[in-house]
Write a protein that holds these residues in place. Structure first.
Motif, PDB file in Angstrom:
ATOM      1  N   ASP A   1      37.846 -12.647  -1.196  1.00 25.48           N
ATOM      2  CA  ASP A   1      36.891 -12.616  -0.089  1.00 25.48           C
ATOM      3  C   ASP A   1      35.445 -12.435  -0.547  1.00 25.48           C
ATOM      4  N   GLN A   2      35.217 -12.251  -1.852  1.00 27.69           N
ATOM      5  CA  GLN A   2      33.863 -12.185  -2.376  1.00 27.69           C
ATOM      6  C   GLN A   2      33.330 -13.547  -2.803  1.00 27.69           C
ATOM      7  N   LEU A   3      34.198 -14.556  -2.813  1.00 20.22           N
ATOM      8  CA  LEU A   3      33.753 -15.892  -3.193  1.00 20.22           C
ATOM      9  C   LEU A   3      32.813 -16.460  -2.134  1.00 20.22           C
ATOM     10  N   PRO A   4      31.738 -17.148  -2.527  1.00 16.83           N
ATOM     11  CA  PRO A   4      30.780 -17.663  -1.553  1.00 16.83           C
ATOM     12  C   PRO A   4      31.347 -18.819  -0.746  1.00 16.83           C
ATOM     13  N   ALA A   5      30.997 -18.860   0.529  1.00 16.92           N
ATOM     14  CA  ALA A   5      31.333 -20.018   1.351  1.00 16.92           C
ATOM     15  C   ALA A   5      30.468 -21.182   0.882  1.00 16.92           C
ATOM     16  N   SER A   6      31.057 -22.359   0.744  1.00 17.44           N
ATOM     17  CA  SER A   6      30.328 -23.492   0.188  1.00 17.44           C
ATOM     18  C   SER A   6      31.002 -24.791   0.586  1.00 17.44           C
ATOM     19  N   SER A   7      30.190 -25.833   0.757  1.00 19.74           N
ATOM     20  CA  SER A   7      30.738 -27.164   0.998  1.00 19.74           C
ATOM     21  C   SER A   7      30.665 -28.013  -0.265  1.00 19.74           C
ATOM     22  N   TRP A   8      30.162 -27.434  -1.357  1.00 23.23           N
ATOM     23  CA  TRP A   8      30.016 -28.180  -2.593  1.00 23.23           C
ATOM     24  C   TRP A   8      31.347 -28.316  -3.320  1.00 23.23           C
ATOM     25  N   PRO A   9      31.575 -29.443  -3.977  1.00 25.25           N
ATOM     26  CA  PRO A   9      32.783 -29.583  -4.799  1.00 25.25           C
ATOM     27  C   PRO A   9      32.755 -28.569  -5.936  1.00 25.25           C
TER      28      PRO A   9
END
Length: 246
Positions: free
Chosen positions: A35-43
């Motif tokens: 849950d510490q991983l950043p939200a991202s739309s990048w591959p």
């Protein structure tokens, strides 16, 4: 059916260049739990491998930097995922994820189990993942722990690229035999491990810069850099950024 790619030809003499995209890599953030991983739309492309297989060195050489990825003084103790941005012209194109090394004998059982839960969840549920680079020592091939790791990635059907490091430790004939042995191992056992996406294999030497161009081209194909003409959405930095890897 899993396609086992033949990418084992040793590089030609001379220095093979890595890509400008990878050279742009910069530390972004670190996460000790999912849950510490950043939200991202990048591959996102993940690097994983046994401790002492040369994962940090491979990342640094591919990115043309000396200290982008850090090796722990005590192998197997680092239990974080470190993320790096890549992009040209100020436009972020994707992320590289450096996963903690595994397989070091002195790590306590509880630590191993915590790492396994974290990595299994990351590989199965991280929707941004577009590919997995498995770092394996060319002298030893795939170990049972490598197969366990690959099984974690099977639900996501990620393409896998096996980077057989330290190829300079082998003769040319040994390189060929070891690469073929790994391809045969994958051909026999990939379906049993639930691996149905394409798998490729190549020899790699950070010391001799063997295989740099081939690996760089594959990573670029996975990351698919966005065009400057297409404005990209902002990258969420939900977890606090730190100044460098732990």
């Amino acid at each position: 059916m899993t396609n086992i790619g033949n990418s084992s030809t040793p590089g030609a003499k001379g220095r093979a260049d890595t890509s400008p995209l990878l050279q742009s890599a910069r530390f972004f953030t670190t996460a000790a739990q999912f849950d510490q991983l950043p939200a991202s739309s990048w591959p996102e492309v993940a690097f994983v491998g046994r401790s002492n297989a040369g994962k940090s060195t491979a990342i640094n050489v591919l990115c043309g930097q000396r200290r982008l990825a850090f090796s722990s003084k005590t192998p197997g103790r680092t239990q974080h995922i470190n993320l790096f941005t890549v992009g040209l012209g100020g436009v972020t194109a994707g992320l590289l994820a450096d996963l903690p090394g595994y397989g070091y004998a002195s790590v306590p059982l509880a630590t191993k189990q915590r790492w396994e839960r974290f990595i299994a969840q990351y590989l199965a549920q991280r929707q941004q993942l577009v590919g997995l680079v498995l770092i394996a020592d060319s002298r030893h091939g795939l170990t049972p722990l490598d197969w366990t790791l690959l099984s974690y990635a099977s639900p996501a059907a990620l393409p896998v690229h096996v980077l057989l490091t330290k190829a300079d430790k082998l003769t040319r004939s040994q390189q060929h035999l070891q690469a073929q042995s790994v391809r045969d191992d994958l051909q026999r056992n990939a379906a049993r491990a639930g691996l149905m996406a394409p798998i490729s294999v190549q020899l790699f030497s950070a010391t001799k810069r063997q295989g740099l161009l081939e690996a760089s081209q594959l990573l670029e194909a996975w990351l698919r850099p966005v065009s400057e003409a297409e404005p990209a959405p902002p990258l969420s930095t939900a977890p606090p950024q730190s100044s460098g890897p732990p």
